[in-house]
Write an enzyme that holds these catalytic residues in place. Structure first.
Site, PDB file in Angstrom:
ATOM      1  CB  SER A 146      -8.971  -9.286   0.256  1.00 19.75           C
ATOM      2  OG  SER A 146      -8.765  -9.317   2.050  1.00 19.75           O
ATOM      3  NE  ARG A 147      -3.054  -7.430   1.843  1.00 25.21           N
ATOM      4  CZ  ARG A 147      -2.262  -6.701   2.309  1.00 25.21           C
ATOM      5  NH1 ARG A 147      -0.918  -6.721   2.288  1.00 25.21           N
ATOM      6  NH2 ARG A 147      -2.796  -5.563   3.051  1.00 25.21           N
ATOM      7  CG  ASN A 148      -7.769  -9.135   6.314  1.00 24.92           C
ATOM      8  OD1 ASN A 148      -7.253  -9.260   7.680  1.00 24.92           O
ATOM      9  ND2 ASN A 148      -7.108  -7.756   5.938  1.00 24.92           N
ATOM     10  CB  SER A 197      -8.109   1.492  -1.922  1.00 21.57           C
ATOM     11  OG  SER A 197      -8.063   1.603  -0.632  1.00 21.57           O
ATOM     12  CG  ASP A 223     -12.267  -1.268   2.705  1.00 24.10           C
ATOM     13  OD1 ASP A 223     -11.876  -1.941   1.457  1.00 24.10           O
ATOM     14  OD2 ASP A 223     -11.571  -0.670   3.455  1.00 24.10           O
ATOM     15  CD1 TRP A 241      -2.897   1.795   2.220  1.00 21.64           C
ATOM     16  CD2 TRP A 241      -2.906   1.236  -0.083  1.00 21.64           C
ATOM     17  NE1 TRP A 241      -3.568   2.676   1.543  1.00 21.64           N
ATOM     18  CE2 TRP A 241      -3.871   2.042   0.428  1.00 21.64           C
ATOM     19  CE3 TRP A 241      -3.023   0.926  -1.287  1.00 21.64           C
ATOM     20  CZ2 TRP A 241      -4.727   2.854  -0.677  1.00 21.64           C
ATOM     21  CZ3 TRP A 241      -3.803   1.409  -2.427  1.00 21.64           C
ATOM     22  CH2 TRP A 241      -4.781   2.302  -1.980  1.00 21.64           C
ATOM     23  CE  LYS A 278     -10.739  -3.186   4.863  1.00 23.87           C
ATOM     24  NZ  LYS A 278      -9.602  -4.199   4.324  1.00 23.87           N
ATOM     25  CE1 TYR A 317       5.199  -6.960   1.859  1.00 25.38           C
ATOM     26  CE2 TYR A 317       7.133  -6.176   1.779  1.00 25.38           C
ATOM     27  CZ  TYR A 317       6.263  -6.705   2.568  1.00 25.38           C
ATOM     28  OH  TYR A 317       6.740  -7.091   3.662  1.00 25.38           O
TER      29      TYR A 317
HETATM   30  N1  NDP Z   1      -2.590  -3.431   0.414  1.00 20.29           N
HETATM   31  C1  NDP Z   1      -3.596  -2.691   0.229  1.00 20.29           C
HETATM   32  O1  NDP Z   1      -4.202  -2.913  -0.847  1.00 20.29           O
HETATM   33  C2  NDP Z   1      -4.000  -1.692   1.524  1.00 20.29           C
HETATM   34  C3  NDP Z   1      -3.627  -1.879   2.520  1.00 20.29           C
HETATM   35  N2  NDP Z   1      -4.138  -1.004   3.529  1.00 20.29           N
HETATM   36  C4  NDP Z   1      -3.633  -1.035   4.840  1.00 20.29           C
HETATM   37  O2  NDP Z   1      -2.092  -0.505   4.582  1.00 20.29           O
HETATM   38  C5  NDP Z   1      -1.429  -0.913   5.971  1.00 20.29           C
HETATM   39  C6  NDP Z   1      -0.097  -1.488   5.366  1.00 20.29           C
HETATM   40  O3  NDP Z   1      -0.390  -2.718   4.614  1.00 20.29           O
HETATM   41  P1  NDP Z   1       0.214  -3.240   3.446  1.00 20.29           P
HETATM   42  O4  NDP Z   1       1.349  -2.245   2.763  1.00 20.29           O
HETATM   43  O5  NDP Z   1      -0.604  -3.754   2.284  1.00 20.29           O
HETATM   44  O6  NDP Z   1       1.214  -4.205   4.214  1.00 20.29           O
HETATM   45  P2  NDP Z   1       2.385  -5.182   3.526  1.00 20.29           P
HETATM   46  O7  NDP Z   1       2.244  -6.329   4.325  1.00 20.29           O
HETATM   47  O8  NDP Z   1       2.140  -5.232   1.960  1.00 20.29           O
HETATM   48  O9  NDP Z   1       3.795  -4.486   3.904  1.00 20.29           O
HETATM   49  C7  NDP Z   1       3.919  -3.858   5.186  1.00 20.29           C
HETATM   50  C8  NDP Z   1       5.213  -3.160   4.921  1.00 20.29           C
HETATM   51  O10 NDP Z   1       5.626  -2.475   6.299  1.00 20.29           O
HETATM   52  C9  NDP Z   1       6.984  -2.889   7.014  1.00 20.29           C
HETATM   53  N3  NDP Z   1       6.810  -2.930   7.985  1.00 20.29           N
HETATM   54  C10 NDP Z   1       6.175  -4.013   9.205  1.00 20.29           C
HETATM   55  N4  NDP Z   1       6.536  -3.578  10.260  1.00 20.29           N
HETATM   56  C11 NDP Z   1       7.037  -2.446  10.220  1.00 20.29           C
HETATM   57  C12 NDP Z   1       7.695  -1.684  11.363  1.00 20.29           C
HETATM   58  N5  NDP Z   1       7.342  -1.818  12.600  1.00 20.29           N
HETATM   59  N6  NDP Z   1       8.253  -0.428  11.081  1.00 20.29           N
HETATM   60  C13 NDP Z   1       8.529  -0.290   9.735  1.00 20.29           C
HETATM   61  N7  NDP Z   1       7.991  -1.055   8.625  1.00 20.29           N
HETATM   62  C14 NDP Z   1       7.394  -2.233   8.901  1.00 20.29           C
HETATM   63  C15 NDP Z   1       6.909  -4.209   5.854  1.00 20.29           C
HETATM   64  O11 NDP Z   1       8.407  -4.604   6.137  1.00 20.29           O
HETATM   65  P3  NDP Z   1       8.904  -6.095   6.331  1.00 20.29           P
HETATM   66  O12 NDP Z   1       9.246  -6.453   4.589  1.00 20.29           O
HETATM   67  O13 NDP Z   1      10.297  -5.951   6.724  1.00 20.29           O
HETATM   68  O14 NDP Z   1       8.056  -6.871   6.807  1.00 20.29           O
HETATM   69  C16 NDP Z   1       6.447  -3.810   4.568  1.00 20.29           C
HETATM   70  O15 NDP Z   1       7.355  -3.139   3.877  1.00 20.29           O
HETATM   71  C17 NDP Z   1      -2.383  -1.984   6.553  1.00 20.29           C
HETATM   72  O16 NDP Z   1      -2.685  -1.523   7.498  1.00 20.29           O
HETATM   73  C18 NDP Z   1      -3.307  -2.409   5.637  1.00 20.29           C
HETATM   74  O17 NDP Z   1      -4.575  -2.616   6.200  1.00 20.29           O
HETATM   75  C19 NDP Z   1      -5.050  -0.218   3.256  1.00 20.29           C
HETATM   76  C20 NDP Z   1      -5.463  -0.254   1.980  1.00 20.29           C
HETATM   77  C21 NDP Z   1      -5.246  -1.036   0.857  1.00 20.29           C
HETATM   78  O1  13P Z   2      -7.916  -2.625   2.929  1.00 21.96           O
HETATM   79  C1  13P Z   2      -7.793  -3.274   1.704  1.00 21.96           C
HETATM   80  C2  13P Z   2      -8.669  -2.941   0.493  1.00 21.96           C
HETATM   81  O2  13P Z   2      -9.474  -1.769   0.915  1.00 21.96           O
HETATM   82  C3  13P Z   2      -7.014  -4.368   1.743  1.00 21.96           C
HETATM   83  O3  13P Z   2      -7.568  -5.452   2.426  1.00 21.96           O
HETATM   84  P1  13P Z   2      -6.433  -6.573   2.744  1.00 21.96           P
HETATM   85  O4  13P Z   2      -5.598  -6.078   3.796  1.00 21.96           O
HETATM   86  O5  13P Z   2      -7.269  -7.665   2.955  1.00 21.96           O
HETATM   87  O6  13P Z   2      -5.679  -6.952   1.421  1.00 21.96           O
END
Ligand code: NDP
Ligand code: 13P
Length: 338
Positions: free
Chosen positions: A255-257, A139, A245, A12, A192, A49
């Site tokens: 969705s990972r969830n 998203s 959402d 994200w 959600k 990612y």
């Molecule tokens: N993916 C999506 O489509 C969406 C995600 N979100 C939300 O965004 C947030 C992030 O999700 P997302 O990007 O998907 O997650 P990912 O699992 O894709 O990536 C998480 C990232 O955060 C890093 N990380 C983990 N712990 C820490 C820490 N303590 N300090 C700094 N970096 C850290 C990880 O590094 P490492 O590789 O070392 O583990 C990795 O780079 C979540 O809350 C998710 O719900 C919201 C909307 C859409």
């Molecule tokens: O929040 C999200 C889409 O809006 C991403 O959902 P997941 O973390 O389940 O992949």
């Protein structure tokens, strides 16, 4: 043009950094891993990612948090919920001026039961916070990088700050609405994930669309019951960050969830599922928080409670569904209206 730093180079954070860079902002992406920052700068990829995505060459990355903070007028927090507190604490060692913060994470901290913006306010000195805006909605990163039409909400009590974030992110494929109900938007985004895990479980068990529709609508009812008790506006749950959402997360293979729930429904243990995912599954910790919040606010949350038992009390998933179906008969609007 704004100087924006995105903290967290997962799927994200990286996708949003691309949106910001494409919108003409000077965007820096912070990864806590040096090798990943080097990969983004030199190969213009983030293979773990966002496999097969070529990143914009104008997007730069650093693993030095002090440099990331020094760069920014606006900071976008995109680390998973469990990393928010620690990242804010590290930021406090280097923050020296007021910033506009945006957070995009979807979770609630177990035990403290705090929403993300509340954790941030606990850890960041008020003197450095211009405002905190939540950006949330249906998203998936995988679709945003393909520039598929996407809609989200930027929420802040102060409408001017929400509008500033709307202007930062909005473009022809990423449409941003404003909202002033921070509690509703944060609670919708977090809860959600719990329902999406449950939807994955029923799919994994082999149930069909009826069960999915039941989870989405009854899930929305229990999300709204809790959110409203916590001070949210009921209508927010009918919007992008609630129903919107829920739909995208409960029905998408991105969705990972949902995927984690699906594996659970097929019989894998929680640990096996998490080992296989390799990405954050926010709904697991949020199920614990939702279970605790339901007790604290005396709200009935049957789906979250059933999922809690499956995740943490070794309840068989199929028996969990059976228990949900055999609950005492109810009025459909129970707990929503007097
Ligand atoms: N993916 C999506 O489509 C969406 C995600 N979100 C939300 O965004 C947030 C992030 O999700 P997302 O990007 O998907 O997650 P990912 O699992 O894709 O990536 C998480 C990232 O955060 C890093 N990380 C983990 N712990 C820490 C820490 N303590 N300090 C700094 N970096 C850290 C990880 O590094 P490492 O590789 O070392 O583990 C990795 O780079 C979540 O809350 C998710 O719900 C919201 C909307 C859409
Ligand atoms: O929040 C999200 C889409 O809006 C991403 O959902 P997941 O973390 O389940 O992949």
């Amino acid at each position: 043009m704004n100087k924006v730093t995105v903290l967290g180079a997962g799927s994200w954070g990286t996708s949003l950094a691309i949106v910001l860079a494409e919108n003409g902002h000077d965007c820096l992406l912070w990864s806590h891993r040096e090798d990943q920052a080097n990969e983004i700068n030199n190969q213009h990829t983030n293979a773990k990612y966002l496999p097969s995505v070529e990143l914009s060459k104008v997007l730069k990355s650093t693993h030095v948090l002090a440099d990331a903070v020094a760069h920014a007028d606006v900071i976008v927090m995109a680390v998973p919920t469990k990393g928010i507190r620690e990242t804010c604490q590290k930021m406090m060692e280097t923050l020296d001026r007021k910033m506009l913060f945006v957070h995009v994470s979807k979770g609630i901290e177990p035990d403290s039961l705090l929403r993300i913006s509340e954790i941030m306010r606990e850890e960041l000195d008020e003197a450095f916070i211009e405002d905190i805006v939540v950006l949330s909605g249906p998203s998936h990163a995988e679709e945003v990088v393909l520039q598929h039409p996407t809609t989200v909400a930027a929420a802040c009590e102060n409408l001017a700050s929400a509008e500033r974030v709307q202007d930062l992110f909005m473009n022809q494929y990423f449409r941003v609405y404003t909202n002033q109900d921070v509690i509703g938007v944060e609670m919708g985004g977090a809860l959600k994930n719990v329902i999406a895990l449950a939807a994955g479980v029923t799919d994994g068990l082999g149930f069909g669309d009826n069960a999915k529709a039941a989870l989405i609508t009854r899930g929305l009812a229990e999300m709204s019951r809790l959110g409203v008790k916590m001070g949210a506006q009921p209508l927010t749950f009918a919007g992008l960050t609630g129903m919107g959402d829920l739909i995208v997360t409960c029905t998408s293979v991105h969705s990972r969830n949902w995927r984690a729930g699906n594996m659970l429904g097929k019989g894998m243990t929680l640990q096996e599922v998490l080992d296989q995912m390799g990405m954050v599954v926010e709904g697991v910790r949020t199920t614990k928080a939702a279970h605790q919040l339901a007790e604290k606010y005396d709200v009935t949350m049957p789906i979250a409670s059933a999922l809690y038992e499956v995740l943490f009390d070794e309840q068989n998933a199929s028996d969990g569904v059976g228990k949900l179906m055999q609950r005492m008969k109810k009025h459909e609007m129970a707990g929503l209206f007097e």
